[in-house]
Design an enzyme around this catalytic site. Structure first.
Site: not given
Ligand code: PAF
Length: 287
Positions: A30, A37, A148-150, A153, A187
């Site tokens: 995002m 990233h 892996e932080k999320d 997800q 964030r």
């Molecule tokens: O982890 C993120 O930045 C978002 O949840 C993703 C995987 C790009 C989906 O919008």
């Protein structure tokens, strides 16, 4: 580096690459890039021939009271960074192209989405699974990389790809941290200096849990009690959840047998932060 915004153009470019027999890797993001990233991008470059980074602040994964409007954005800086890392294509679709009028199809990964962040953020994983499937269809990569932080997800996305027969490998990559241990997150920019200091309670709690396990603790009760104590002592910190779960099913475990995952979501005043670590009976690696 090519910048593509139109989904049709993205599809066309991806088809061309696939036709040439090239291995395409996607890192969905995002934007507002940080070292987390960058590590996904650097890894992505090593495993494929073409690296696509998608940058899309996905409205479908934000609740009505959440931070979609103020989510940090800096496209110029992101373009510069992506170029420096050697990204081949930055894919920046617009919301109206992703969700045109009449849009009504969503993907729900049932039980994995229900607890933890799914409980505090209703609809969040439906939005994530939907946008990730759309991105996978548009870019058709052989591999997609996620941080892996999320952690929840990552599990949701893996399940979605397996259940819906998406021919792709989903790879999770380790959490990248600030020198003092705070997990990298876009964030983090919301935090005042005082909140930034308080936010370290997540990392401290993870480290304490690992030390407890190293010294023989196994029970969920003991581990979570220590975690809660550390977080509750930090000014402005409020636990959303602290959970000890099976790494694959995300169901609570009573004790660590083999491996478990400690997952945290903590409000520091108005900012919600997440972090996690593997707790293993045998492996003693760093957080
Ligand atoms: O982890 C993120 O930045 C978002 O949840 C993703 C995987 C790009 C989906 O919008």
């Amino acid at each position: 580096m090519e910048i593509i915004s139109d989904p049709q153009d993205m599809r066309g470019r991806a088809r061309q690459w696939r036709g040439l027999g090239l291995k395409v890797v996607l890192a969905p993001t995002m934007g507002f890039f940080h070292r987390g990233h960058v590590s996904l991008m650097e890894y992505g470059k090593t495993i494929g021939d073409r690296l696509v980074v998608s940058l899309f602040v996905n409205p479908a994964q934000f609740g009505p009271q959440e931070d979609l409007g103020r989510y940090p954005r800096d496209l110029d800086r992101d373009v510069r960074l992506a170029r420096e890392v050697g990204v081949d294509c930055l894919y920046t679709p617009e919301a109206k192209a992703m969700y045109p009028p009449g849009y009504q199809t969503f993907v729900a990964v049932e039980s994995l989405s229900q607890g933890l962040c799914g409980a505090s953020r209703p609809g969040h994983f439906r939005g994530v699974a939907t946008v990730v499937l759309k991105l996978l269809n548009q870019v058709s990569p052989q591999v997609a990389v996620f941080g892996e932080k999320d952690y929840q997800q990552l599990m949701v996305v893996k399940r979605m790809a397996a259940d819906l027969d998406v021919p792709i490998k989903i790879v999770g990559r380790p959490i990248v941290r600030e020198p003092d241990g705070l997990a990298m997150s876009s964030r983090n920019t919301y935090l005042t200096p005082e909140e930034r200091a308080a936010a370290l309670c997540l990392y401290r709690a993870l480290v304490a849990a690992r030390e407890l396990v190293a010294s023989g603790a196994r029970s969920r009760e003991n581990i979570l009690a220590a975690v809660r104590q550390i977080i509750n002592a930090a000014p402005g910190a409020r636990i959303d959840y602290a959970a000890l779960v099976d790494p694959a099913t995300l169901q609570d475990v009573e004790a660590i047998r083999g491996e478990a995952r400690l997952l945290l979501a903590v409000w520091v005043n108005k900012t919600r932060l997440i972090d996690n670590t593997l707790l293993s009976e045998s492996r003693l690696c760093c957080v």
